[in-house]
Design a protein around this motif. Structure first.
Motif, PDB file in Angstrom:
ATOM      1  N   ILE A  10     -19.243  -6.955 -14.888  1.00  0.00           N
ATOM      2  CA  ILE A  10     -19.059  -5.494 -14.841  1.00  0.00           C
ATOM      3  C   ILE A  10     -17.704  -5.076 -15.417  1.00  0.00           C
ATOM      4  O   ILE A  10     -17.647  -4.215 -16.298  1.00  0.00           O
ATOM      5  N   PRO A  11     -16.572  -5.657 -14.953  1.00  0.00           N
ATOM      6  CA  PRO A  11     -15.302  -5.244 -15.570  1.00  0.00           C
ATOM      7  C   PRO A  11     -15.192  -5.650 -17.035  1.00  0.00           C
ATOM      8  O   PRO A  11     -14.550  -4.940 -17.828  1.00  0.00           O
ATOM      9  N   PHE A  12     -15.846  -6.761 -17.417  1.00  0.00           N
ATOM     10  CA  PHE A  12     -15.780  -7.183 -18.823  1.00  0.00           C
ATOM     11  C   PHE A  12     -16.545  -6.211 -19.717  1.00  0.00           C
ATOM     12  O   PHE A  12     -16.055  -5.806 -20.785  1.00  0.00           O
ATOM     13  N   ILE A  13     -17.744  -5.826 -19.293  1.00  0.00           N
ATOM     14  CA  ILE A  13     -18.531  -4.843 -20.063  1.00  0.00           C
ATOM     15  C   ILE A  13     -17.805  -3.506 -20.091  1.00  0.00           C
ATOM     16  O   ILE A  13     -17.746  -2.821 -21.117  1.00  0.00           O
ATOM     17  N   GLY A  14     -17.236  -3.123 -18.929  1.00  0.00           N
ATOM     18  CA  GLY A  14     -16.435  -1.898 -18.890  1.00  0.00           C
ATOM     19  C   GLY A  14     -15.287  -1.941 -19.872  1.00  0.00           C
ATOM     20  O   GLY A  14     -14.985  -0.940 -20.538  1.00  0.00           O
ATOM     21  N   PHE A 171      -8.656  -8.580 -17.422  1.00  0.00           N
ATOM     22  CA  PHE A 171      -7.843  -9.305 -16.446  1.00  0.00           C
ATOM     23  C   PHE A 171      -8.580  -9.413 -15.104  1.00  0.00           C
ATOM     24  O   PHE A 171      -8.650 -10.483 -14.484  1.00  0.00           O
ATOM     25  N   MET A 172      -9.120  -8.290 -14.648  1.00  0.00           N
ATOM     26  CA  MET A 172      -9.842  -8.308 -13.371  1.00  0.00           C
ATOM     27  C   MET A 172     -11.080  -9.203 -13.452  1.00  0.00           C
ATOM     28  O   MET A 172     -11.394  -9.929 -12.502  1.00  0.00           O
ATOM     29  N   SER A 173     -11.764  -9.162 -14.576  1.00  0.00           N
ATOM     30  CA  SER A 173     -12.932 -10.023 -14.759  1.00  0.00           C
ATOM     31  C   SER A 173     -12.544 -11.491 -14.641  1.00  0.00           C
ATOM     32  O   SER A 173     -13.228 -12.278 -13.967  1.00  0.00           O
TER      33      SER A 173
END
Length: 631
Positions: A10-14, A171-173
């Motif tokens: 999700i964070p990577f796609i975001g 980073f979060m991903s």
């Protein structure tokens, strides 16, 4: 188990959508949606884990395609580092990237490994996921408004907000992937991704200082990556397994020592601390994320995982010493800083040092304290970085001396900053309780040196936080009002963090019983009540009292009439509370300043000797470990 890959994807796609969208308004909506989905997935994962009994999940034994994809990305990251190193004439750094990448690839393709799972979901991993999604997500929300104000105030910096914001979510991903990995090769992959992303974030402004500091962060973390890669090689050669649980149960001191080296570098402990000082040149969201929810927390996370294997051996003694020594020396250096972000940087390294020292002792009580310290530090420090960034955008400075009387000039920001500072050192907030538990555990362990470190380090901590808090609450009304340039999404993020901080204090007994104790149980197989329920209840009552009295005073003073009189300044006040006419009829400027003790505790005076001591201890330690391995 679709929630686990979803949490990483999700964070990577975001990030991809953020990077591709040049419209700032749409980009903001994408960030809000991504943060909401991250938090939702984290809460659902925790709920599902609890409903299924709260036992560790060991998942994904066969991951052939993902392993190949990771290897390709590792090679691409290596090529990128080599390119950047040659581009900026820092060619030697490329050797670190080449060495560790080739070593891990050789292990994967040449040494047969026992088939095992690659992901573990347990209480510690879920806590880290919650910190990353909630604290990291709120920092993402804050960054939407902050970056607009940042580029309005820094017109000389090329606006690449889409790149910067996308990197935050990559980073979060990577952090989600790191904390959920049980396989060292997978963990190493995400570990190196965080190193490269931090390099790009720190160098965002592309100034000479930013570039130099970004490369300093890169090579220090790559040095830790070398330790990680060597640990993978040794573990594979010895056990034909690269599982974290096998390392903890096996107790091989050379492998554990190499992983500790990686953890110390990533958590910016001496002698590696300077990379985190240099990270201050980046925009505030980067600093907040690196200090609170990601990067440095990856280092202490690894050391807490290793804590049961550190008890009573050389590696544990050295980790505890390095952590305690870092705590006291950086606390002292923080006294000499007037730049608010530098104070936060030194205090971050200092508090991480205490967490590292707790992990190094390796007993239930110290790990209990370390987990609490990590939780409260994440929330407090993110709130402080955000409020400092918002203040800088409003008054054009982050100098603590320029925050004199901020309670009257920008009251909302001053209250938020005050809550963050109180959470870091005042009774009965969680940081102070955790320090008391750590002190008690150090006394019980008989480690006199660590007792001295925490006692004098805590005294230094009280000194620099009190100086800052005193500046905020000074009743000094300026002649010209300040304009609050803080946007709604920034206030939303800071406000939610402030509420979380207060709730954590009020719910301290529940946090201990339902979060921290299960983590200690999963790590050690046993747990004990570090604080009795009666003590915890008393602390909650104290928190309520501490909150009640200031709230009543605030309401009373708000209703009372106020009459601000001119400040007395040894002469006639000319009306701006800054200048006066002395007895000789001459105009003089009043200047009030804290005492910074720069000669006694300045960075130039203490940093180099501290680095020499810490580096010497590490060199001697690895010489002993190597001698034992050869012998």
């Amino acid at each position: 188990m679709y929630l686990i890959p979803a949490l990483t994807l999700i964070p990577f796609i975001g990030a991809i959508l953020i990077f591709l969208d040049s419209n700032s308004k749409r980009r903001g909506y994408v960030i809000y949606g991504t943060v909401a989905l991250m938090m939702l997935c984290s809460f659902l994962l925790v709920g599902q884990w609890i409903l299924q009994g709260g036992k560790p999940w060991h998942l994904y034994p066969q991951t052939g395609f993902i392993d190949i994809l990771m290897q390709i990305i590792e090679v691409l990251l290596m090529i990128f580092i080599v390119y950047k190193s040659f581009q900026h004439k820092k060619r030697w750094i490329s050797l670190l990237a080449i060495g560790q990448t080739l070593l891990t690839l050789w292990v994967e393709h040449s040494i047969p490994l026992v088939e095992s799972t690659h992901t573990t979901v347990d209480s510690l991993a879920l806590l880290m996921c919650m910190l990353c999604s909630v604290v990291g997500g709120l920092i993402g929300v804050y960054s939407v408004g902050y970056m607009k104000s940042y580029h309005e105030n820094h017109r000389g910096v090329i606006d690449r907000s889409n790149t910067f914001l996308a990197l935050l979510f990559v980073f979060m991903s990577a952090m989600f992937g790191l904390v959920l990995s049980s396989n060292l090769i997978w963990m190493y992959f995400f570990w190196e991704v965080t190193s490269v992303i931090s390099f790009l974030l720190i160098g965002y402004t592309q100034t000479d200082e930013a570039i130099d500091n970004s490369f300093k962060a890169l090579w220090m973390n790559l040095l830790g990556g070398i330790g990680f890669a060597v640990a993978i090689w040794l573990c594979a050669m010895q056990n034909h397994s690269v599982q974290m649980q096998d390392i903890v149960s096996g107790g091989n001191t050379m492998i554990i020592g190499m992983l500790c080296l990686a953890g110390l570098a990533k958590s910016a402990q001496l002698p590696f601390s300077t990379w985190l000082f240099g990270a201050m040149v980046a925009p505030t969201p980067s600093s907040a994320l690196l200090h609170s929810a990601t990067m440095v927390k990856a280092g202490v996370y690894l050391l807490i995982r290793l804590a049961p294997a550190l008890y009573g051996n050389l590696c544990g003694m050295v980790v505890a010493f390095i952590g305690g020594f870092t705590f006291i020396t950086t606390s002292m250096m923080a006294i000499a800083q007037n730049d608010a972000k530098k104070v936060l940087a030194f205090s971050t390294i200092s508090n991480l040092g205490l967490i590292v020292a707790c992990a190094g002792i390796g007993v239930e009580q110290t790990v209990w304290a370390a987990i609490f310290l990590m939780i409260f530090h994440s929330v407090s420090k993110s709130m402080l970085f955000e409020s400092v960034g918002a203040t800088e955008n409003s008054i054009g400075s982050r100098d603590i001396e320029h925050m004199h009387g901020l309670i009257l000039r920008l009251p909302k920001l001053a209250y938020i900053m005050g809550i963050g500072i109180a959470g870091m050192y005042l009774a009965p907030f969680g940081m102070l309780i955790s320090k008391w538990v750590a002190l008690k555990a150090f006394v019980d362990s008989g480690n006199v040196l660590l007792v001295i470190f925490i006692a004098f380090g805590s005294a230094s901590t009280m000194f620099y936080w009190t100086k800052w808090l005193g500046k905020l609450i000074a009743m000094h009304k300026p002649n010209t009002p300040d304009h609050d340039a803080t946007r709604k999404d920034e206030y939303f993020s800071m406000g939610v963090l402030g509420v979380i901080m207060i709730l954590l204090c009020l719910l301290f007994p529940l946090l201990a019983g339902f979060v921290v104790n299960p983590i200690v149980l999963s790590l050690f197989g046993a747990t004990q009540d570090v604080l009795s329920m009666s003590e915890l209840t008393t602390m909650v009552i104290m928190v309520c009292s501490v909150l009640l009295v200031p709230s009543m005073m605030f309401l009373i003073t708000r209703m009372a009439p106020r009459d601000y009189v001119p400040t007395y300044m040894n002469g006639v006040n000319v009306g701006d509370n800054s200048h006066f006419i002395d007895s000789m009829g001459e105009s003089k400027k009043l200047y009030l300043s804290n005492w910074y003790l720069r000669f006694e505790f300045g960075r130039r005076r203490l940093l180099r000797p501290s680095q020499i001591v810490a580096a010497s201890v590490l060199i001697v330690t690895f010489a002993i470990l190597l001698g034992g391995a050869i012998g």
